[in-house]
Design an enzyme around this catalytic site. Structure first.
Site, mmCIF file in Angstrom:
data_model
loop_
_atom_site.group_PDB
_atom_site.id
_atom_site.type_symbol
_atom_site.label_atom_id
_atom_site.label_comp_id
_atom_site.label_asym_id
_atom_site.label_seq_id
_atom_site.Cartn_x
_atom_site.Cartn_y
_atom_site.Cartn_z
ATOM 1 N N GLU A 171 0.829 -1.212 0.000
ATOM 2 C CA GLU A 171 0.000 0.000 0.000
ATOM 3 C C GLU A 171 0.860 1.258 0.000
ATOM 4 O O GLU A 171 0.604 2.203 -0.750
ATOM 5 C CB GLU A 171 -0.923 -0.017 1.222
ATOM 6 C CG GLU A 171 -1.706 1.260 1.467
ATOM 7 C CD GLU A 171 -2.749 1.546 0.394
ATOM 8 O OE1 GLU A 171 -3.345 2.626 0.442
ATOM 9 O OE2 GLU A 171 -2.965 0.680 -0.486
ATOM 10 N N HIS A 210 2.723 1.992 -3.297
ATOM 11 C CA HIS A 210 1.789 2.606 -4.242
ATOM 12 C C HIS A 210 1.618 4.089 -3.947
ATOM 13 O O HIS A 210 1.592 4.919 -4.866
ATOM 14 C CB HIS A 210 0.445 1.883 -4.173
ATOM 15 C CG HIS A 210 -0.594 2.464 -5.072
ATOM 16 N ND1 HIS A 210 -1.719 3.107 -4.595
ATOM 17 C CD2 HIS A 210 -0.692 2.542 -6.430
ATOM 18 C CE1 HIS A 210 -2.453 3.532 -5.602
ATOM 19 N NE2 HIS A 210 -1.849 3.208 -6.724
ATOM 20 N N HIS A 261 -11.570 5.918 -8.329
ATOM 21 C CA HIS A 261 -10.115 6.058 -8.240
ATOM 22 C C HIS A 261 -9.435 5.373 -9.425
ATOM 23 O O HIS A 261 -8.476 5.907 -10.010
ATOM 24 C CB HIS A 261 -9.647 5.440 -6.922
ATOM 25 C CG HIS A 261 -8.258 5.829 -6.530
ATOM 26 N ND1 HIS A 261 -7.748 7.104 -6.661
ATOM 27 C CD2 HIS A 261 -7.239 5.097 -5.992
ATOM 28 C CE1 HIS A 261 -6.508 7.148 -6.233
ATOM 29 N NE2 HIS A 261 -6.166 5.936 -5.825
#
Length: 327
Positions: free
Chosen positions: A73, A76, A138
């Site tokens: 996470e 990213h 998103h």
């Protein structure tokens, strides 16, 4: 403006990487690897948040938080943050050299606004616990960022080599419709992914042994609801997930037939045969990856490649639309 073009190209390449990496994070169930934003338990890296992650693992060993997921996470986020800085730099350079850029400030400023909104969607993805509408938005925002950066790079690069393109007025409407259909299919694919409906139809070409299985379109396409729940908070039924998956398959057939026709037109148009072969090749690859996801039970590598393939197919349609309008 050489530096300006180089930064645009760097942002374009990074945007593709961020799209693929975002798919990897989502498909490996790491979207809540760090349950706060923008840091990880208030820290800059998962290494600094090790104590908090260990405490969460002690309470929920099989929960959404782990060291590996936290790193996925946060990596990213690091890449997305770097992309944001590059887009900000592009906007600043465009402003400073506004009399030298080929198309003015509109597109760089639009990209800057979009990247800010993307950051907000990234935050809401975490704080709203992977709500499908937000996560799908998103994804679409990432694809839009990629497409706009590609258009900006093509525009600032100028004439694409010395290839002669014959009159392309007859291709304009067809190219635009192809782009719209691919964008719609990407939106549907995002809805499949964010609702975890990729295996709602476990067989192919049938779905639960039928061409028209039991489906609940109302629940499946209710936008404002939590992950895995109906609008009233009940468990989302399999028939709703089936409706989502089945719709994506039907749209895939529509897109395949239309792009197949468009490829034939391109191959027969002077100067566009190469572009047609590229689009046709990407289309075959994308369909093959989609079918493989079902037949092999959604392998992570294949699922990520399917997302990357969608980005490449979208990019090829963006290039085509640029060429038929700026020949």
């Amino acid at each position: 403006m050489t530096t300006y073009r180089k930064i645009i190209l760097a942002a374009l390449i990074l945007a593709f990487g961020v799209v693929a990496l975002g798919a990897y994070v989502r498909l490996s169930d790491a979207g809540l690897g760090c349950p706060d934003w923008p840091g990880c338990y208030g820290k800059l890296t998962p290494h600094n948040a090790a104590d908090a992650i260990n405490a969460e693992l002690a309470v929920r060993p099989d929960g959404p938080v782990s060291h590996a997921k936290a790193w996925k996470e946060m990596v990213h986020r690091y890449f997305a943050g770097t992309l944001g800085l590059l887009v900000l730099t592009i906007a600043m350079l465009a402003w400073r050299g506004r009399h030298e850029t080929r198309g003015g400030l509109g597109l760089p400023l639009l990209l800057l606004g979009l990247i800010v909104f993307q950051a907000m969607l990234g935050m809401w993805t975490v704080t709203q616990l992977l709500k499908p509408l937000i996560v799908s938005s998103h994804l679409l925002g990432g694809m839009t960022t990629l497409a706009l950066l590609l258009w900006l790079w093509l525009r600032e690069r100028g004439q694409l080599g010395h290839t002669y393109y014959a009159n392309s007025d007859h291709l304009r409407n067809g190219a635009l419709l192809g782009l719209i259909l691919v964008a719609m299919q990407i939106g549907l694919g995002g809805w499949v992914s964010t609702n975890y409906a990729a295996l709602a139809c476990p067989d192919f070409p049938l779905c639960h042994g039928a061409w028209m299985p039991p489906m609940d379109f109302e629940q499946g396409f209710t936008l404002h609801r939590n992950l895995g729940e109906t609008a009233t908070g009940e468990l989302l039924p399999l028939s709703a997930l089936t409706a989502i998956h089945w719709t994506h398959r039907v749209m895939a057939l529509v897109v395949t037939l239309y792009l197949g026709w468009l490829v034939l037109r391109l191959v027969r148009s002077p100067g566009y045969a190469g572009m047609g072969l590229v689009i046709g090749g990407l289309l075959v690859l994308q369909v093959s990856l989609g079918i493989s996801n079902v037949l092999f039970g959604l392998p992570l590598a294949v699922a990520v490649a399917h997302n990357a393939g969608a980005a490449l197919l979208l990019s090829s349609l963006v290039v085509l639309n640029y060429r038929v309008r700026r020949r």
